[in-house]
Design a protein around this motif. Structure first.
Motif, PDB file in Angstrom:
ATOM      1  N   LEU A  34      75.335  50.956  53.105  1.00 28.49           N
ATOM      2  CA  LEU A  34      75.914  50.118  53.758  1.00 28.49           C
ATOM      3  C   LEU A  34      75.053  49.022  54.561  1.00 28.49           C
ATOM      4  CD1 LEU A  34      78.709  48.811  54.932  1.00 28.49           C
ATOM      5  CD2 LEU A  34      78.358  50.061  56.869  1.00 28.49           C
ATOM      6  N   ASN A  35      74.000  49.664  55.205  1.00 29.74           N
ATOM      7  CA  ASN A  35      72.918  48.802  55.758  1.00 29.74           C
ATOM      8  C   ASN A  35      73.512  47.711  56.759  1.00 29.74           C
ATOM      9  OD1 ASN A  35      70.285  47.897  56.271  1.00 29.74           O
ATOM     10  ND2 ASN A  35      70.130  46.438  54.462  1.00 29.74           N
ATOM     11  N   PRO A  36      74.057  47.971  57.567  1.00 25.89           N
ATOM     12  CA  PRO A  36      74.801  47.030  58.497  1.00 25.89           C
ATOM     13  C   PRO A  36      73.599  46.153  59.129  1.00 25.89           C
ATOM     14  CG  PRO A  36      75.090  49.173  59.406  1.00 25.89           C
ATOM     15  CD  PRO A  36      74.535  49.341  58.121  1.00 25.89           C
ATOM     16  N   LYS A  37      74.165  45.059  59.050  1.00 27.21           N
ATOM     17  CA  LYS A  37      73.065  43.822  59.949  1.00 27.21           C
ATOM     18  C   LYS A  37      73.775  43.359  61.501  1.00 27.21           C
ATOM     19  CE  LYS A  37      70.088  43.505  56.434  1.00 27.21           C
ATOM     20  NZ  LYS A  37      70.858  44.104  55.339  1.00 27.21           N
ATOM     21  N   PRO A  38      72.972  43.080  62.206  1.00 25.09           N
ATOM     22  CA  PRO A  38      73.450  42.577  63.595  1.00 25.09           C
ATOM     23  C   PRO A  38      74.365  41.461  63.235  1.00 25.09           C
ATOM     24  CG  PRO A  38      71.215  43.175  63.521  1.00 25.09           C
ATOM     25  CD  PRO A  38      71.573  43.243  62.347  1.00 25.09           C
ATOM     26  N   GLY A  39      75.536  41.169  63.912  1.00 24.04           N
ATOM     27  CA  GLY A  39      76.485  39.991  63.944  1.00 24.04           C
ATOM     28  C   GLY A  39      77.447  40.272  62.671  1.00 24.04           C
ATOM     29  N   GLU A  40      77.474  41.189  61.692  1.00 27.27           N
ATOM     30  CA  GLU A  40      78.012  41.244  60.597  1.00 27.27           C
ATOM     31  C   GLU A  40      79.635  41.675  61.166  1.00 27.27           C
ATOM     32  OE1 GLU A  40      76.130  42.076  56.133  1.00 27.27           O
ATOM     33  OE2 GLU A  40      76.278  43.812  57.602  1.00 27.27           O
ATOM     34  N   SER A  41      80.602  41.689  60.563  1.00 29.47           N
ATOM     35  CA  SER A  41      81.786  42.186  60.725  1.00 29.47           C
ATOM     36  C   SER A  41      82.123  43.128  59.757  1.00 29.47           C
ATOM     37  CB  SER A  41      82.961  40.899  60.702  1.00 29.47           C
ATOM     38  OG  SER A  41      82.982  40.575  59.633  1.00 29.47           O
ATOM     39  N   ILE A  42      82.551  44.351  60.249  1.00 28.02           N
ATOM     40  CA  ILE A  42      82.878  45.499  59.222  1.00 28.02           C
ATOM     41  C   ILE A  42      83.910  46.338  59.736  1.00 28.02           C
ATOM     42  CG2 ILE A  42      81.702  47.703  58.726  1.00 28.02           C
ATOM     43  CD1 ILE A  42      78.862  46.552  58.847  1.00 28.02           C
ATOM     44  N   LEU A  43      84.683  46.661  58.857  1.00 30.93           N
ATOM     45  CA  LEU A  43      85.922  47.418  58.710  1.00 30.93           C
ATOM     46  C   LEU A  43      85.426  48.914  58.482  1.00 30.93           C
ATOM     47  CD1 LEU A  43      88.989  47.459  59.492  1.00 30.93           C
ATOM     48  CD2 LEU A  43      89.340  47.495  57.211  1.00 30.93           C
ATOM     49  N   ALA A  57      78.065  50.225  64.990  1.00 34.04           N
ATOM     50  CA  ALA A  57      78.106  49.391  65.807  1.00 34.04           C
ATOM     51  C   ALA A  57      76.550  49.259  66.543  1.00 34.04           C
ATOM     52  CB  ALA A  57      79.217  49.823  67.110  1.00 34.04           C
ATOM     53  N   GLN A  58      75.900  50.657  66.516  1.00 35.66           N
ATOM     54  CA  GLN A  58      74.618  50.583  67.083  1.00 35.66           C
ATOM     55  C   GLN A  58      73.722  49.685  66.138  1.00 35.66           C
ATOM     56  OE1 GLN A  58      73.530  54.794  66.993  1.00 35.66           O
ATOM     57  NE2 GLN A  58      75.161  55.594  68.544  1.00 35.66           N
ATOM     58  N   ALA A  59      73.942  49.512  65.071  1.00 31.63           N
ATOM     59  CA  ALA A  59      73.214  48.536  64.267  1.00 31.63           C
ATOM     60  C   ALA A  59      73.312  46.982  64.730  1.00 31.63           C
ATOM     61  CB  ALA A  59      73.493  48.772  62.825  1.00 31.63           C
ATOM     62  N   GLY A  60      74.352  46.774  65.515  1.00 29.55           N
ATOM     63  CA  GLY A  60      74.581  45.583  66.096  1.00 29.55           C
ATOM     64  C   GLY A  60      75.759  44.783  65.287  1.00 29.55           C
ATOM     65  N   ALA A  61      76.393  45.274  64.375  1.00 26.80           N
ATOM     66  CA  ALA A  61      77.486  44.781  63.716  1.00 26.80           C
ATOM     67  C   ALA A  61      78.885  44.750  64.494  1.00 26.80           C
ATOM     68  CB  ALA A  61      77.684  45.716  62.416  1.00 26.80           C
ATOM     69  N   LYS A  62      79.664  44.110  64.276  1.00 24.68           N
ATOM     70  CA  LYS A  62      81.194  43.970  64.902  1.00 24.68           C
ATOM     71  C   LYS A  62      82.077  44.866  64.185  1.00 24.68           C
ATOM     72  CE  LYS A  62      80.562  39.698  64.999  1.00 24.68           C
ATOM     73  NZ  LYS A  62      80.970  38.105  65.102  1.00 24.68           N
ATOM     74  N   VAL A  63      82.314  46.063  64.741  1.00 29.58           N
ATOM     75  CA  VAL A  63      82.864  47.012  64.080  1.00 29.58           C
ATOM     76  C   VAL A  63      84.201  47.354  64.577  1.00 29.58           C
ATOM     77  CG1 VAL A  63      81.954  48.843  64.880  1.00 29.58           C
ATOM     78  CG2 VAL A  63      82.953  49.098  62.658  1.00 29.58           C
ATOM     79  N   THR A  64      85.407  47.346  63.503  1.00 32.61           N
ATOM     80  CA  THR A  64      86.548  48.131  63.978  1.00 32.61           C
ATOM     81  C   THR A  64      86.886  49.262  62.978  1.00 32.61           C
ATOM     82  OG1 THR A  64      87.308  45.627  64.447  1.00 32.61           O
ATOM     83  CG2 THR A  64      89.027  47.502  64.008  1.00 32.61           C
ATOM     84  N   GLY A  65      87.589  50.123  63.538  1.00 29.39           N
ATOM     85  CA  GLY A  65      87.820  51.345  62.954  1.00 29.39           C
ATOM     86  C   GLY A  65      89.321  51.532  62.642  1.00 29.39           C
ATOM     87  N   ILE A  66      89.794  51.773  61.674  1.00 28.35           N
ATOM     88  CA  ILE A  66      91.246  52.090  61.488  1.00 28.35           C
ATOM     89  C   ILE A  66      91.594  53.315  60.528  1.00 28.35           C
ATOM     90  CG2 ILE A  66      91.725  49.508  61.240  1.00 28.35           C
ATOM     91  CD1 ILE A  66      92.358  49.961  58.078  1.00 28.35           C
TER      92      ILE A  66
END
Length: 258
Positions: A34-43, A57-66
Motif C-alpha cells: 500500500l505504501n501510505p503517504k502523509p496526507g493521503e486519504s485511505i479507506l 494512520a502512523q504513516a501520516g495518512a487520513k484513514v477511516t476504517g469500516i
C-alpha cells in the motif's frame, strides 16, 4: 480475519484479538505494498478491531476504517479512539469524498457478491486511486474445508449450502476487476501455512472463530463432536510438535482506477 461477514455479525472480539492476531500481523506485509503517504486519504475496508488502520494512520495518512460487524467497530473505537470507524457493508458502502486508496486485508473471501464489492470500491476511489488487497484465494484452507465437509456430511448436514467463503483464482478475480474498469497492475497467489495460537486448542478456536456458519442450529454437544472429528482427520497433516497450522493460500491484488 478481519470481517465483513454476510451471514453473521456476532464476532467474538476477544477470541479474535487474543487467539488470531496473525490476521493483522501478516497484514503488515500488505501495508508495504500500500505504501501510505502523509496526507493521503485511505479507506480500510474490513478493518476488524483497528490494528492495521492505526498503522496506516502512523504513516501520516487520513484513514477511516469500516467493518460490517458492529462488535468489531465498537472494539476498534475502544482501541483507537482518535481514529474514525464506521459500520458499513463491503457490498454497498459509499464515501462522502473519493479516496486515494482502498486497503483490505483478509476480508474479501467473505464476500460472495464480488461484483458488488468491486463496484463499491471503484466508486470510492479518485481517478488514479489504488485498490490494494489480500484475501483467501483458490485452494485456501483446502484440507480444513474438506475435513469440515466430511464431518458435517456424517451428521447429514450439507456443508455446501452453509459455506460462507469465496476463494477465487487469479484469473477469475482479475477479470472481475477489469470488467468494472480497473487496471490490474499486480496479482499473486501463494501458499502461506499459518501457525495457530493456543497449541492443542488452536484448530478448535479457529473453527469457532471463522467457521461458525456451519454450526447454526446445532447443539453445543453436536458442535464439539464435529470439531473433534475434524481435528482427528487433520492431525496427521496440520498438527506438528504440539501446534496446529492452517493451510492458507492467499491472493494479493493491486489495481488502479484509470
Amino acid at each position: 480475519m478481519n470481517n465483513l461477514l454476510p451471514l453473521t455479525n456476532n464476532w467474538d472480539t476477544d477470541l479474535y484479538e487474543n487467539n488470531h492476531a496473525f490476521v493483522w500481523e501478516y497484514g503488515q506485509d500488505l501495508l508495504k505494498l500500500l505504501n501510505p503517504k502523509p496526507g493521503e486519504s485511505i479507506l480500510d475496508l474490513g478493518c476488524g478491531t483497528g490494528q492495521l488502520t492505526a498503522k496506516i494512520a502512523q504513516a501520516g495518512a487520513k484513514v477511516t476504517g469500516i467493518d460490517h460487524a458492529p462488535s468489531m467497530i465498537e472494539k476498534a473505537r475502544q482501541n483507537y479512539p482518535y481514529l474514525s470507524f464506521n459500520v458499513a457493508d463491503a457490498r454497498n458502502f459509499q464515501v462522502t469524498q473519493p479516496v486515494d486508496a482502498v486497503f483490505s486485508n483478509a476480508v474479501l473471501h467473505w464476500i460472495k457478491e464480488a461484483d458488488e464489492a468491486i463496484a463499491s470500491i471503484y466508486q470510492a476511489l479518485k481517478p488514479g486511486g489504488r485498490f490494494v488487497a489480500e484475501f483467501g484465494g483458490k485452494g485456501n484452507i483446502k484440507a480444513i474445508a474438506k475435513a469440515l465437509e466430511s464431518a458435517l456430511q456424517a451428521n447429514n448436514i450439507s456443508a455446501q449450502t452453509l459455506n460462507p467463503w469465496y476463494f477465487p483464482s487469479i484469473g477469475e478475480y482479475a477479470t472481475l476487476l477489469e470488467q468494472q474498469g480497473f487496471d490490474v497492475t499486480y496479482v499473486a497467489l501463494y501458499a502461506r501455512l499459518t501457525l495457530l495460537a493456543k497449541e492443542e486448542a488452536g484448530m478448535a478456536n479457529w473453527i469457532k472463530m471463522f467457521a461458525d456458519a456451519f454450526f447454526v442450529g446445532l447443539s453445543a454437544e453436536q458442535q464439539t463432536q464435529i470439531i473433534h472429528t475434524v481435528e482427528e482427520h487433520l492431525k496427521p497433516i496440520l498438527f506438528q510438535q504440539g501446534n496446529w497450522t492452517a493451510d492458507y493460500r492467499r491472493i494479493c491484488i493491486v489495481a488502479i482506477k484509470p
